[in-house]
Scaffold this active site. Structure first.
Site, PDB file in Angstrom:
ATOM      1  CE  LYS A 190      -1.737   2.672   2.990  1.00 27.56           C
ATOM      2  NZ  LYS A 190      -1.589   3.949   2.256  1.00 27.56           N
ATOM      3  CB  THR A 243       7.048   6.838  16.320  1.00 29.30           C
ATOM      4  OG1 THR A 243       8.338   7.047  15.735  1.00 29.30           O
ATOM      5  CG2 THR A 243       7.203   6.010  17.577  1.00 29.30           C
ATOM      6  CD  GLU A 263      12.915   3.685   8.018  1.00 31.95           C
ATOM      7  OE1 GLU A 263      12.857   4.665   8.794  1.00 31.95           O
ATOM      8  OE2 GLU A 263      12.841   3.775   6.791  1.00 31.95           O
ATOM      9  CB  CYS A 297      12.925   8.506   8.371  1.00 26.28           C
ATOM     10  SG  CYS A 297      13.781   7.479   7.184  1.00 26.28           S
ATOM     11  CD  GLU A 391      10.217  11.990  12.075  1.00 30.70           C
ATOM     12  OE1 GLU A 391       9.159  11.497  12.498  1.00 30.70           O
ATOM     13  OE2 GLU A 391      10.964  11.405  11.299  1.00 30.70           O
TER      14      GLU A 391
HETATM   15  P1  NAI Z   1       1.831   7.869   8.615  1.00 30.99           P
HETATM   16  O1  NAI Z   1       2.587   6.983   9.505  1.00 30.99           O
HETATM   17  O2  NAI Z   1       0.429   8.218   8.983  1.00 30.99           O
HETATM   18  O3  NAI Z   1       1.760   7.239   7.138  1.00 30.99           O
HETATM   19  C1  NAI Z   1       2.677   6.309   6.615  1.00 30.99           C
HETATM   20  C2  NAI Z   1       1.903   5.219   5.880  1.00 30.99           C
HETATM   21  O4  NAI Z   1       1.091   4.492   6.807  1.00 30.99           O
HETATM   22  C3  NAI Z   1       0.951   5.722   4.818  1.00 30.99           C
HETATM   23  O5  NAI Z   1       0.926   4.803   3.754  1.00 30.99           O
HETATM   24  C4  NAI Z   1      -0.389   5.710   5.531  1.00 30.99           C
HETATM   25  O6  NAI Z   1      -1.495   5.610   4.671  1.00 30.99           O
HETATM   26  C5  NAI Z   1      -0.266   4.479   6.372  1.00 30.99           C
HETATM   27  N1  NAI Z   1      -1.109   4.469   7.560  1.00 30.99           N
HETATM   28  C6  NAI Z   1      -1.625   5.516   8.245  1.00 30.99           C
HETATM   29  N2  NAI Z   1      -2.350   5.080   9.288  1.00 30.99           N
HETATM   30  C7  NAI Z   1      -2.300   3.736   9.272  1.00 30.99           C
HETATM   31  C8  NAI Z   1      -2.843   2.715  10.100  1.00 30.99           C
HETATM   32  N3  NAI Z   1      -3.569   3.004  11.160  1.00 30.99           N
HETATM   33  N4  NAI Z   1      -2.575   1.437   9.798  1.00 30.99           N
HETATM   34  C9  NAI Z   1      -1.816   1.135   8.746  1.00 30.99           C
HETATM   35  N5  NAI Z   1      -1.278   2.045   7.913  1.00 30.99           N
HETATM   36  C10 NAI Z   1      -1.515   3.338   8.182  1.00 30.99           C
HETATM   37  O7  NAI Z   1       2.650   9.169   8.408  1.00 30.99           O
HETATM   38  P2  NAI Z   1       2.114  10.581   7.870  1.00 30.99           P
HETATM   39  O8  NAI Z   1       0.835  10.986   8.517  1.00 30.99           O
HETATM   40  O9  NAI Z   1       2.130  10.510   6.404  1.00 30.99           O
HETATM   41  O10 NAI Z   1       3.229  11.544   8.408  1.00 30.99           O
HETATM   42  C11 NAI Z   1       3.201  11.961   9.764  1.00 30.99           C
HETATM   43  C12 NAI Z   1       4.575  12.078  10.331  1.00 30.99           C
HETATM   44  O11 NAI Z   1       5.184  10.798  10.350  1.00 30.99           O
HETATM   45  C13 NAI Z   1       5.555  12.937   9.538  1.00 30.99           C
HETATM   46  O12 NAI Z   1       5.446  14.274   9.820  1.00 30.99           O
HETATM   47  C14 NAI Z   1       6.841  12.359   9.990  1.00 30.99           C
HETATM   48  O13 NAI Z   1       7.192  12.915  11.227  1.00 30.99           O
HETATM   49  C15 NAI Z   1       6.557  10.888  10.168  1.00 30.99           C
HETATM   50  N6  NAI Z   1       6.955  10.082   8.997  1.00 30.99           N
HETATM   51  C16 NAI Z   1       8.082   9.347   9.042  1.00 30.99           C
HETATM   52  C17 NAI Z   1       8.478   8.649   7.925  1.00 30.99           C
HETATM   53  C18 NAI Z   1       9.705   7.838   7.894  1.00 30.99           C
HETATM   54  O14 NAI Z   1      10.281   7.673   6.823  1.00 30.99           O
HETATM   55  N7  NAI Z   1      10.134   7.250   8.986  1.00 30.99           N
HETATM   56  C19 NAI Z   1       7.742   8.685   6.685  1.00 30.99           C
HETATM   57  C20 NAI Z   1       6.529   9.443   6.764  1.00 30.99           C
HETATM   58  C21 NAI Z   1       6.178  10.104   7.876  1.00 30.99           C
END
Ligand code: NAI
Length: 779
Positions: A190, A243, A263, A297, A391
């Site tokens: 996804k 996280t 990750e 990240c 972050e």
């Molecule tokens: P997120 O963690 O909500 O989204 C990442 C992925 O998880 C997306 O594909 C999203 O659709 C999916 N997702 C969201 N809720 C889910 C759930 N309950 N169960 C399964 N999958 C789910 O991150 P978001 O909202 O895009 O970004 C928020 C913050 O997260 C950013 O500001 C940043 O601080 C951090 N982040 C860190 C990343 C990294 O590379 N470690 C990448 C993206 C965001």
């Protein structure tokens, strides 16, 4: 139009925009996208728009995946899993190679598509993201070819659910899909809702190369679609993202036996020592935090600079920052493109407002019209300021100073995260000392954000667990050789002995003691239960806390001994076990004592041999993948085989340099408490092994909920496993739950135990002058 003379004066560049015609034609031809399931696109369902963040213009309509869509994709992946898993590695390698070649041929198209959907500068998608994607598929074509001989006895896991974020859409897809396929798994992926387009273009590539239907399935949608995938009957979830969402997934998977790698976020330190090459370090900041608008990240977003050079460093930093060009992502001379979505821009601005509200000073970092934010940094920022703790995920660093290397390490580690670090010093001694002491999964010395498919990447603490890339990444997609599972009898309920029984009525305390910090300790509260005709202490949360503290105190000395020193202690322990066999009579069989001795010899043999590796990741770099002990480990032993099982877990853990808090068999704890006496006279330093008896589930949960514990091994099943893994989901402590087995037999020892006793730290060290194009990630 300016004259040439004026241009020479202003040095203004004209626009140099990458042509997006082919991509726009492709989008127009498709209109709305369905999901890619079982080798073909479904009809679009309910849709949402994906937009170019630099203009706000809609690019395409994307289907919002439902539970039914996810279920259909998982079924397709399941049907394909048997054939794909059984296929010869060579044949799988040819498919991965074909994918790599096709991506290479479509590099320009994919770069433009990525830039349009994500907002990152074309220079990044073209020069960094897509080449790394290609590299990933080539590298894993190689693993598919040699997997059978490199990972003997291992098997694919089956169907893997993969959830990725928006910051490196195609690259994160490659990081997830390539190793999964190489290992013989099928996938349901996804992509993030903001950036689904390159994943859909990738689906077309899978169809183009004739990948068997169902091996790769792509279901688009938001967090709800992701949650449906987590709830679906898949064998593993691999997640990259925030996280908070990662923690929720760990909670959902607790007790299910499904594999999980996470990750997560980071707030990585960027440490500049007084003797650093300051110009190079400033360039490192550009690579590390301003690259990809800071939406990385592992960005080195906390700059820590030695006080004596701080003023000069800041002058250089500011001068460089002011030259960065914020502008249209498709322009080839743009350094900083668009933030992925207005939601993310608002999130960044609200953290900045909190940070300045709490007293920090923002230099640069102005918001522009649309999804643009200028690069900047926060200075005069207190350690508790939200800007330095959270972050930000935008092009804003923090700048603070330190006086001594020790202070630099303390500040670097003053975070809940542990993904990466970048350290800058011209002294090899200073730089490697810092690299060793910073708590992170990846450390870049005098460079930043260098990646390669062969170099494991991943974090510790709240940055998650598991590794992507290289041998480690492959192992995370493989099941270890199967063992014959023996049912572990659940322990009898504990009923506390009446207090009066704790003594013999003449003031002599008959209660056996806990073993904490190298000494016998009465349990907190003094309660006991009757087992094996003895009064056994009922350990409490407080006893667990004391034991963890003792273990932390014991770590330094134990790790300082090195593998050779630890091996000698283990041989000596074996010798003492052999001499004191009779003391175990009645508590453990002769076979168990023999097995315990074998474990000591086996892991003493490995103590100085289970090494990391120096890998050939990139020219001009020494890339060292170090095996590090976790630190303090909680070990919850099975109920059966009270000596052999405990030793099968304890000895590999301590051989690798961990200190352990062990919860032994609940029904038969006397073997462990007898072992404590042997440990005490075998030169095992105080605190390296601690034994807390009592209710296994409660004590396991207390260990899993304790921030000072770095990893848990537990053999409990059913409710016990669920309780421990749930508690660990909150703290994000990695849990390994090996199956109960014959603890006296050959399945009770091997490399699998050693691998679980360490984690890798990848240290990148440039050496010599770097050939052009092989340096840090950006440009
Ligand atoms: P997120 O963690 O909500 O989204 C990442 C992925 O998880 C997306 O594909 C999203 O659709 C999916 N997702 C969201 N809720 C889910 C759930 N309950 N169960 C399964 N999958 C789910 O991150 P978001 O909202 O895009 O970004 C928020 C913050 O997260 C950013 O500001 C940043 O601080 C951090 N982040 C860190 C990343 C990294 O590379 N470690 C990448 C993206 C965001």
């Amino acid at each position: 139009m300016p004259s040439i003379g004026e241009i020479m004066e202003s040095m203004e560049y004209g626009p140099s925009t990458e042509d997006a015609g082919a991509v726009r034609d492709w989008l127009a031809a498709r209109g709305s996208f369905g999901h890619f399931i079982a080798g073909r696109f479904t009809k679009p369902g309910e849709t949402f728009a994906t937009r170019d963040p630099s203009t706000g213009v809609e690019l395409a309509q994307i289907s919002q995946g439902t539970e039914r869509d996810v279920a259909k994709a998982v079924r397709a992946a399941r049907r394909a899993a048997r054939g794909w898993g059984a296929m010869a590695g060579h044949d799988r390698a040819r498919f991965l190679y074909a994918i790599a070649r096709t991506i290479q041929k479509r590099e320009r198209f994919l770069s433009v598509l990525e830039t349009l959907d994500n907002g990152k500068p074309i220079r990044e998608s073209r020069d960094i993201d897509v080449p790394l994607v290609v590299r990933h598929f080539y590298h894993h074509a190689g693993w598919a070819e040699i997997a059978a001989s490199e990972f003997p006895g291992h098997a694919p896991l089956g169907v893997c659910g993969q959830i990725i974020p928006w910051n490196f859409p195609l690259l994160m897809l490659a990081w997830k899909v390539a190793p999964a396929l190489a290992a013989g798994n099928t996938v349901v992926l996804k992509p993030a809702e903001f950036t689904p387009l390159t994943a859909l273009a990738f689906a077309e590539i899978c169809a183009h190369v004739g990948l068997p239907a169902g091996v790769v399935n792509i279901v688009t949608g938001d967090g709800e679609t992701g949650a449906a995938l987590v709830a679906a009957p898949v064998d593993k979830i691999a997640f990259t993202g925030s996280t908070e969402v990662g923690r929720g997934i760990a909670r959902a998977l607790a007790g299910t036996g499904r594999k999980l790698t996470l990750e997560l976020g980071g707030k990585s330190p960027f440490v500049v020592m007084a003797d650093a090459d300051l110009d190079a370090a400033v360039e490192g900041v550009v690579d590390s935090i301003w690259f990809n608008q800071g939406q990385v990240c592992c960005a080195g977003s906390r700059i820590l600079v030695a006080e004596s050079v701080a003023e000069r460093f800041e002058t250089l930093l500011r001068r460089r920052m002011e030259k960065l060009r914020v502008g249209p992502p498709l322009d080839k001379s743009t350094d900083i493109g668009a933030i992925v979505d207005p939601v993310q821009k608002d999130r960044i601005l609200s953290i900045l407002a909190e940070a300045t509200g709490a007293g920090a000073e923002l230099v640069g970092g102005a918001a522009r019209q649309g999804c643009f934010i200028e690069p900047g940094y926060l200075k005069n920022i207190a350690p508790a300021n939200p800007g330095i703790r959270q972050e930000i995920f935008g092009p804003i660093a923090t700048l603070s100073t330190f006086r001594t290397p020790d202070e630099a390490v303390d500040l670097a580690n003053n975070t809940v995260y542990g993904l990466a670090a970048s350290v800058w010093s011209e002294s090899a001694t200073v730089a490697t000392d810092l690299a060793g002491r910073v708590k992170a999964g990846v450390v870049w010395v005098n460079c930043a954000n260098v990646f390669d498919a062969s170099a494991p990447f991943g974090g510790v603490r709240d940055s998650g667990y598991g590794r992507e890339g290289g041998r480690e990444g492959m192992l995370d997609y493989l099941a270890a050789p199967a063992v014959d599972i023996l049912r572990d009898p659940p322990p009898a309920a504990i009923s506390p002995a009446p207090q009066g029984q704790a003594g013999d009525g003449e003031g002599i305390d008959r209660t056996v003691k806990l073993y904490i910090g190298g000494a016998q300790k009465r349990p907190d509260g003094g309660a006991s239960y009757l087992a094996q005709d003895e009064l056994i202490p009922i350990g409490s949360r407080k006893d667990i806390r004391n034991a963890v503290e003792a273990a932390q105190a014991g770590l330094g000395k134990w790790q300082g001994l090195g593998g050779h020193g630890r091996a000698q202690v283990l041989y000596f322990l074996a010798e003492n076990l052999a001499l004191r066999r009779s003391e175990f009579a009645g508590y453990a069989s002769g076979d168990e004592v023999e097995a315990a001795i074998r474990r000591c010899f086996f892991y003493a043999g490995f103590a100085d041999k289970f090494d990391g590796a120096s890998i050939a990741a990139k020219p001009g770099h020494l890339t060292h993948v170090q095996h590090e002990p976790h630190g303090v480990m909680g070990v919850v032993a099975p109920n059966a085989a009270p000596l052999a099982a405990l030793m099968a877990l304890l000895i590999p853990a301590i051989a690798m340099g961990n200190a352990v808090v062990a919860v032994p068999s609940q029904d038969q704890p006397m073997a462990a408490l007898t072992l404590a006496q042997v440990l005490a006279c075998s030169d095992v330093p105080a605190g390296v092994v601690n034994i807390v008896t009592g209710p296994r589930e409660d004590l396991g949960r207390a260990l899993a909920g304790h921030d000072g514990v770095n990893a848990i091994w537990q053999v409990g099943q059913g409710e016990t496993r669920l309780a421990i893994e749930r508690a660990a989901a909150e703290t994000l402590i990695p849990v390994w739950s090996p199956e109960p087995r014959d603890w006296t037999g050959p399945a009770a020892q091997g490399r699998g135990f050693l691998r679980a006793a360490v984690r890798t730290k990848t240290i990148w060290l440039p050496f010599g002058a770097l050939p052009a194009g092989t340096g840090s990630a950006a440009y």
